[in-house]
Design a protein around this motif. Sequence first.
Motif, PDB file in Angstrom:
ATOM      1  N   ARG A   1       1.652  13.966  -8.866  1.00 15.60           N
ATOM      2  CA  ARG A   1       2.161  15.267  -8.237  1.00 15.60           C
ATOM      3  C   ARG A   1       0.941  15.565  -7.307  1.00 15.60           C
ATOM      4  NH1 ARG A   1       6.699  16.902 -10.442  1.00 15.60           N
ATOM      5  NH2 ARG A   1       6.420  19.354  -9.507  1.00 15.60           N
ATOM      6  N   LEU A   2       0.404  14.815  -6.304  1.00 18.81           N
ATOM      7  CA  LEU A   2      -0.495  15.341  -5.620  1.00 18.81           C
ATOM      8  C   LEU A   2       0.076  15.906  -4.314  1.00 18.81           C
ATOM      9  CD1 LEU A   2      -2.969  12.297  -6.096  1.00 18.81           C
ATOM     10  CD2 LEU A   2      -3.130  14.414  -7.144  1.00 18.81           C
ATOM     11  N   GLY A   3      -0.855  16.427  -3.481  1.00 16.41           N
ATOM     12  CA  GLY A   3      -0.334  16.911  -2.091  1.00 16.41           C
ATOM     13  C   GLY A   3      -0.368  15.799  -1.160  1.00 16.41           C
ATOM     14  N   SER A   4      -1.146  14.810  -1.383  1.00 19.41           N
ATOM     15  CA  SER A   4      -1.204  13.597  -0.487  1.00 19.41           C
ATOM     16  C   SER A   4      -2.049  12.618  -1.236  1.00 19.41           C
ATOM     17  CB  SER A   4      -1.922  14.004   0.840  1.00 19.41           C
ATOM     18  OG  SER A   4      -3.204  14.491   0.680  1.00 19.41           O
ATOM     19  N   VAL A   5      -1.998  11.332  -0.341  1.00 17.13           N
ATOM     20  CA  VAL A   5      -2.712  10.185  -1.184  1.00 17.13           C
ATOM     21  C   VAL A   5      -3.395   9.273   0.035  1.00 17.13           C
ATOM     22  CG1 VAL A   5      -2.615   7.972  -2.586  1.00 17.13           C
ATOM     23  CG2 VAL A   5      -1.485  10.263  -3.453  1.00 17.13           C
ATOM     24  N   ALA A   6      -4.392   8.832   0.006  1.00 14.18           N
ATOM     25  CA  ALA A   6      -5.071   7.920   0.791  1.00 14.18           C
ATOM     26  C   ALA A   6      -5.541   6.765   0.067  1.00 14.18           C
ATOM     27  CB  ALA A   6      -6.275   8.680   1.470  1.00 14.18           C
ATOM     28  N   ILE A   7      -5.169   5.557   0.529  1.00 16.07           N
ATOM     29  CA  ILE A   7      -5.796   4.475  -0.127  1.00 16.07           C
ATOM     30  C   ILE A   7      -6.205   3.614   0.822  1.00 16.07           C
ATOM     31  CG2 ILE A   7      -4.958   2.449  -1.558  1.00 16.07           C
ATOM     32  CD1 ILE A   7      -2.638   4.169  -2.531  1.00 16.07           C
ATOM     33  N   ASP A   8      -7.466   2.882   0.730  1.00 15.32           N
ATOM     34  CA  ASP A   8      -8.312   2.235   1.468  1.00 15.32           C
ATOM     35  C   ASP A   8      -8.487   0.683   0.921  1.00 15.32           C
ATOM     36  OD1 ASP A   8      -8.720   3.959   3.435  1.00 15.32           O
ATOM     37  OD2 ASP A   8     -10.456   4.551   2.470  1.00 15.32           O
TER      38      ASP A   8
ATOM     39  N   ILE B   1      -1.920   6.323   4.097  1.00  7.62           N
ATOM     40  CA  ILE B   1      -1.933   7.710   4.036  1.00  7.62           C
ATOM     41  C   ILE B   1      -0.372   8.146   3.755  1.00  7.62           C
ATOM     42  CG2 ILE B   1      -2.186  10.163   4.464  1.00  7.62           C
ATOM     43  CD1 ILE B   1      -4.441   9.175   6.373  1.00  7.62           C
ATOM     44  N   VAL B   2       0.012   8.931   2.589  1.00  8.61           N
ATOM     45  CA  VAL B   2       1.111   9.048   2.044  1.00  8.61           C
ATOM     46  C   VAL B   2       1.310  10.547   1.781  1.00  8.61           C
ATOM     47  CG1 VAL B   2       3.274   8.739   0.657  1.00  8.61           C
ATOM     48  CG2 VAL B   2       1.731   6.726   1.148  1.00  8.61           C
ATOM     49  N   LEU B   3       2.198  11.467   2.352  1.00  9.11           N
ATOM     50  CA  LEU B   3       2.190  12.782   1.921  1.00  9.11           C
ATOM     51  C   LEU B   3       3.721  13.395   2.201  1.00  9.11           C
ATOM     52  CD1 LEU B   3       1.105  14.834   4.986  1.00  9.11           C
ATOM     53  CD2 LEU B   3       1.322  12.587   5.003  1.00  9.11           C
ATOM     54  N   PRO B   4       4.351  14.160   1.289  1.00  6.10           N
ATOM     55  CA  PRO B   4       5.461  14.685   1.373  1.00  6.10           C
ATOM     56  C   PRO B   4       5.806  15.376   2.531  1.00  6.10           C
ATOM     57  CG  PRO B   4       4.402  15.905   0.024  1.00  6.10           C
ATOM     58  CD  PRO B   4       3.242  15.216   0.525  1.00  6.10           C
ATOM     59  N   LEU B   5       7.145  15.356   3.195  1.00  8.45           N
ATOM     60  CA  LEU B   5       7.408  16.254   4.416  1.00  8.45           C
ATOM     61  C   LEU B   5       7.261  17.545   4.255  1.00  8.45           C
ATOM     62  CD1 LEU B   5      10.318  14.301   6.016  1.00  8.45           C
ATOM     63  CD2 LEU B   5       7.809  13.906   6.277  1.00  8.45           C
ATOM     64  N   GLY B   6       6.690  18.432   4.905  1.00  5.85           N
ATOM     65  CA  GLY B   6       6.322  19.781   4.951  1.00  5.85           C
ATOM     66  C   GLY B   6       5.906  20.186   3.333  1.00  5.85           C
ATOM     67  N   GLY B   7       5.217  19.307   2.709  1.00  6.07           N
ATOM     68  CA  GLY B   7       4.660  20.000   1.259  1.00  6.07           C
ATOM     69  C   GLY B   7       6.026  20.047   0.397  1.00  6.07           C
TER      70      GLY B   7
ATOM     71  N   LEU C   1       0.785  -1.275   0.087  1.00 11.35           N
ATOM     72  CA  LEU C   1      -0.008  -0.005   0.007  1.00 11.35           C
ATOM     73  C   LEU C   1       0.771   1.266   0.171  1.00 11.35           C
ATOM     74  CD1 LEU C   1      -2.978  -0.471   2.554  1.00 11.35           C
ATOM     75  CD2 LEU C   1      -2.943  -0.107  -0.004  1.00 11.35           C
ATOM     76  N   ALA C   2       1.805   1.225   0.728  1.00 14.81           N
ATOM     77  CA  ALA C   2       2.709   2.500   0.789  1.00 14.81           C
ATOM     78  C   ALA C   2       3.376   2.684  -0.501  1.00 14.81           C
ATOM     79  CB  ALA C   2       3.828   2.253   2.148  1.00 14.81           C
ATOM     80  N   LEU C   3       3.823   1.578  -1.098  1.00 14.81           N
ATOM     81  CA  LEU C   3       4.544   1.853  -2.270  1.00 14.81           C
ATOM     82  C   LEU C   3       3.606   2.348  -3.348  1.00 14.81           C
ATOM     83  CD1 LEU C   3       7.188   1.362  -4.225  1.00 14.81           C
ATOM     84  CD2 LEU C   3       6.458  -0.819  -4.404  1.00 14.81           C
ATOM     85  N   ARG C   4       2.324   1.796  -3.529  1.00 14.89           N
ATOM     86  CA  ARG C   4       1.465   2.167  -4.434  1.00 14.89           C
ATOM     87  C   ARG C   4       1.256   3.700  -4.018  1.00 14.89           C
ATOM     88  NH1 ARG C   4      -4.469  -0.254  -4.561  1.00 14.89           N
ATOM     89  NH2 ARG C   4      -5.633   1.420  -5.719  1.00 14.89           N
ATOM     90  N   GLY C   5       1.104   4.104  -2.656  1.00 15.13           N
ATOM     91  CA  GLY C   5       0.724   5.560  -2.878  1.00 15.13           C
ATOM     92  C   GLY C   5       1.807   6.392  -2.924  1.00 15.13           C
TER      93      GLY C   5
END
Length: 508
Positions: A78-85, A92-98, A66-70
Amino acid sequence: MDTAAARRVRRADDVLDMQRAARRGGTGPVLRWLEGRTSVTAFLMDSAGTVTCPARTLLGDAERGLALRGARELTERRLGSVAIDEDGLTCIVLPLGGSRSAAAPLLAAVAPRPAPPELRLLLADASSVLYLSWLAEHTRRRQRRLTIAEAGTREAVLHLLMNGHTSAARQIAGALRPALPAMVRVYVIEGPPSFRGQLVRKLSDMTKGAWIVQCPVYVDHSFMLAPADDAPAPVWPPELAAVCWIGESGAVPLRETATGYAQAFHALAAARGRAERRASFAASPDLALTIGPAAAVWAKAFLLPIRTHRARRAQDPDGAELLATAASWLSFHSRATAHLKIHRNTLTARLTGIQELLGLDLHRLADQAALALALRSVTEQVPSPPEGDIAEAARTLPTVDELLSLPRVGEWAQQQFRPVTAPDVPACIAETLATWLRLDARIGPTAAALCISASAVRKRLARGEALLARSLLRSPSAIHDLWLALRALDLAEQTEARGRFAGLPGRA
């Protein structure tokens, strides 16, 4: 307090707790706090899915997938965050500090469904704290790598100078600064290994234009190469002088850095017995210069099998490498592996090749001394004979004994032993030194021959070090010069019935 206000207070407390955790230890404690606060599995990873800061619990295949897919979706879209169920898990995966920097990692959190309602907000706040912590850690790592790289480059310059490659050393040193001077004075500083880093910083602050290198052979030694042309003598800080011993060489040309190092090392042996903990090298005539042009001719013929040696395979050492290995081993013996950065088996193989080429047994001090004299004679500025005499001299090469039988060599040999044969020095010091040299500088056989303990032999040799102002028990030592001097005295006794060199006791 209404619910919205309570949530704001709780969020502020959470941010303060994350900042406290970051101050305690950086990214690791922040991730641990986040896991304890929300019961999720939190970790840092790069865009390729490699975990850079692992979670407290072991990641399963489902969590990793899941983490690799996110991470892929976040990078590609080029998203700000990704959530996968998926499969009862929320990732939930997001870049540090945007930050979208390629070097900055991603924050990933995996939790069983349903995820805590405050998880997204906590991760957003944590990403800012984690980014600052990661940035500080990343900067420190880069600084450490730069420091290690610079120290390695300075050590490489030292190796080149010690092996006589002055031009290459100057080119590398010119990129680092300061430029290497034409005349140098070498210092060897001995102190606690834990103090070495602080010592290098202090030396850098107190000296301008000096090269400071941590010794690659001895962990308690630092090496300083200071300009000797109209440069003021360094003023040693009291805190440094209180815990360190300092040996200073004479002024030598840059191409003779190896000679300066040996001088400073001998001065260090004398400094250990002085209250001021410092000593300068006590000049002594060099044997190769004392013999004169005959030493240079003899040395070239002696080393000819190595100088003309060609490696059979690409990985085998050539003549230049064998000469450098011989010089390093004579100076440091088994520690030459640290000096040359080679394996001990490689050192053994090279020494075997040197013995076969030269017909020597390097377990014998006599053969070691002959090789040391030959290497010094080709590197010292010994005047060469006229061109017309070289061919004739090469056909009638003298032996080592014939070189040592020259009258001026006998005078040199007397001078070497004069400090230990003075009337106020116990006769046992010279007797122990002579016996030790004749028995290939081995402590056990010397103790047996004199019927004393090994510790008594070491104490007498340590007293001899202080009197001679030369290192004996730690390499590079003066044992080769002293063996040659003792041999010259023995030869003089054999040829002169009057025995005018009988001042050294214990002579067979």
